[in-house]
Motif scaffolding. Sequence first.
Motif, short mmCIF file in Angstrom:
data_model
loop_
_atom_site.label_atom_id
_atom_site.label_comp_id
_atom_site.label_asym_id
_atom_site.label_seq_id
_atom_site.Cartn_x
_atom_site.Cartn_y
_atom_site.Cartn_z
N LEU A 8 11.01 1.90 -8.17
CA LEU A 8 10.39 1.72 -6.87
C LEU A 8 9.94 0.16 -6.46
O LEU A 8 10.07 -0.14 -5.40
CB LEU A 8 9.01 2.34 -6.73
N ILE A 9 9.52 -0.36 -7.52
CA ILE A 9 9.17 -2.12 -7.21
C ILE A 9 10.47 -2.78 -7.12
O ILE A 9 10.50 -3.81 -6.66
CB ILE A 9 8.32 -2.47 -8.64
N GLY A 10 11.56 -2.22 -7.81
CA GLY A 10 12.81 -2.89 -7.57
C GLY A 10 13.04 -4.17 -8.20
O GLY A 10 13.15 -5.36 -8.11
N GLY A 11 13.24 -4.02 -9.75
CA GLY A 11 13.57 -5.02 -10.79
C GLY A 11 14.96 -5.80 -10.26
O GLY A 11 15.86 -5.18 -10.02
N LEU B 37 -1.19 -13.00 -2.58
CA LEU B 37 -1.31 -13.11 -4.41
C LEU B 37 -2.50 -13.79 -4.47
O LEU B 37 -3.06 -13.22 -5.53
CB LEU B 37 0.03 -13.98 -4.76
N LEU B 38 -2.90 -14.69 -4.07
CA LEU B 38 -4.25 -15.49 -4.28
C LEU B 38 -5.36 -14.58 -4.15
O LEU B 38 -6.16 -14.29 -5.14
CB LEU B 38 -4.42 -16.68 -3.59
N VAL C 255 -0.47 -6.60 -5.50
CA VAL C 255 0.41 -7.59 -5.91
C VAL C 255 2.08 -7.01 -6.01
O VAL C 255 2.94 -7.31 -5.61
CB VAL C 255 0.23 -8.33 -7.11
N LEU C 256 1.95 -5.78 -6.80
CA LEU C 256 3.36 -5.17 -7.03
C LEU C 256 3.81 -4.83 -5.81
O LEU C 256 5.19 -4.75 -5.48
CB LEU C 256 3.12 -4.06 -8.09
#
Length: 497
Positions: free
Chosen positions: A493-496, A223-224, A266-267
């Motif tokens: 697909l990102i899965g909320g 993430l960083l 990141v996603l």
Amino acid sequence: MTRITEDLLLTLPVAVPLLTAGAYLLPIRRPATGRLGLVSPLAVLACGVLLAARTGGAAPTAYGHLLRADALSVWLLLVVGAVATLACAAGPPHLAVERAAGRAEERDVRRYWQLVHLFLAAMSAAVLAENLGVLWVAVEATTVVTAFLVGHRRTRASVEAAWKYTVICSAGIALALLGTVLIFYAARQAGLSESAALDWPALAAHADQLDPGVTRLGIGLVLLGFGTKAGLVPLHAWLPDAHSQAPAPVSALMSGVLLSVAFSAVLRYKVIADAALGTGFVRFVLGGTALLTLALAAGLLQAQRDYKRMLAYSSMEHMGLIALGTAVGSPLAITAVLLHIAGHGLAKSVAFCSAGHVLQLRGTTRIGRVRALLARAPVVGAALGVAVLALLGMPPFSLFASELGIVRAGFADGMAWATALALLLVLVAFAALALRTGRMVLGALPQGPGTPAIPARIGAAAAAPLVLGLVAAAALGVTTGPLTGLLHRAAALIGGH
């Protein structure tokens, strides 16, 4: 769709830009260089359209599962192709090369177009990558190519910005590499084979078996690292310098799609983190990062005197909103994030290309020295003003719908205080952007011998991409039309959570 057709559609977005870059080594006449520049972005856009019709079923893959066209890949490929088409069409050589005329200019024009197409190939590879190692390589390749584009004018300021961009982004990408290695180690310890340990679908399916301690450290570094390329705090300092010194079409590509391409990593990792660590870790890290980015962008926008740096800080503010929506993580929030990525890319490409015309017209990037653009150059002034209105989230542009979706999702999903604070910071940023743009665009021409009697015109070829970009951003705000299914599949697909 046959297997051969699938392989072609997956490889052409990378292969065509590479071949186009090589074509500039041939003795092409000057008028053909600009027209050739549209070949690869149109090819990327066409492949995205054709793949969009295919993602209702299983996502096609190619070359040992190195490339993959799922709904998220296709959505981002469409954004990359659309923004690149606008930037290449609105960026003729006289905007790309701000140096003395002559033989040296011709050489610089060729080098510029070669780098642009290599940049486009790297971004296409990044959004289509199924293997997370390939994703890292592609994002790092964008750093190498764009460093030369940032320093293209070879002035002291542009070279300094290029070095700053290279050092900071290389440090961030190195952190992302370390995080990727840790995820690979956790996957191998969980029993995945070497070939599947960085395969994104395999990791997403077995993420609950990963070691939580190693995964938490790896995800934090990822993430960083990728957040650095996306312009998020704390390693954000490269962004205003690079975007202000790069040629206007390159700034449009970097701000409009490069930041989003980096954030797509990141996603991808968010899906793994949510399954392995629960939703709280990514929510806390991205939520805090989003608020810090919004606060910094809002504060720095208050003191801006350079309109290209102003647009760069606006990009930071919008990436903060995208990070906030991702932190919320609900289906509505993720859908709004993907719509925001498309709307921001279209509007920001028009804004930066218009800024390039302003620089050519006035010879300065100082806000205080640019007045009455609507009177001096009606098309350029109108395009810049309307593009900024789109960036402010005014209807009917798509950023209005996406920001409304992020706000609704934030209040509905337990992040009311963070969403309220973000709204306050966004209002501060929007006020600064509107005030400074209004001073540039509005007003009457001063009377005097230096005042042009006839307003400057840029021609239909240069005006068309500006108008098309704004029309597309407005159309997305009214309806997503045939893209609705693709948008919802990409969000799913990102899965909320």
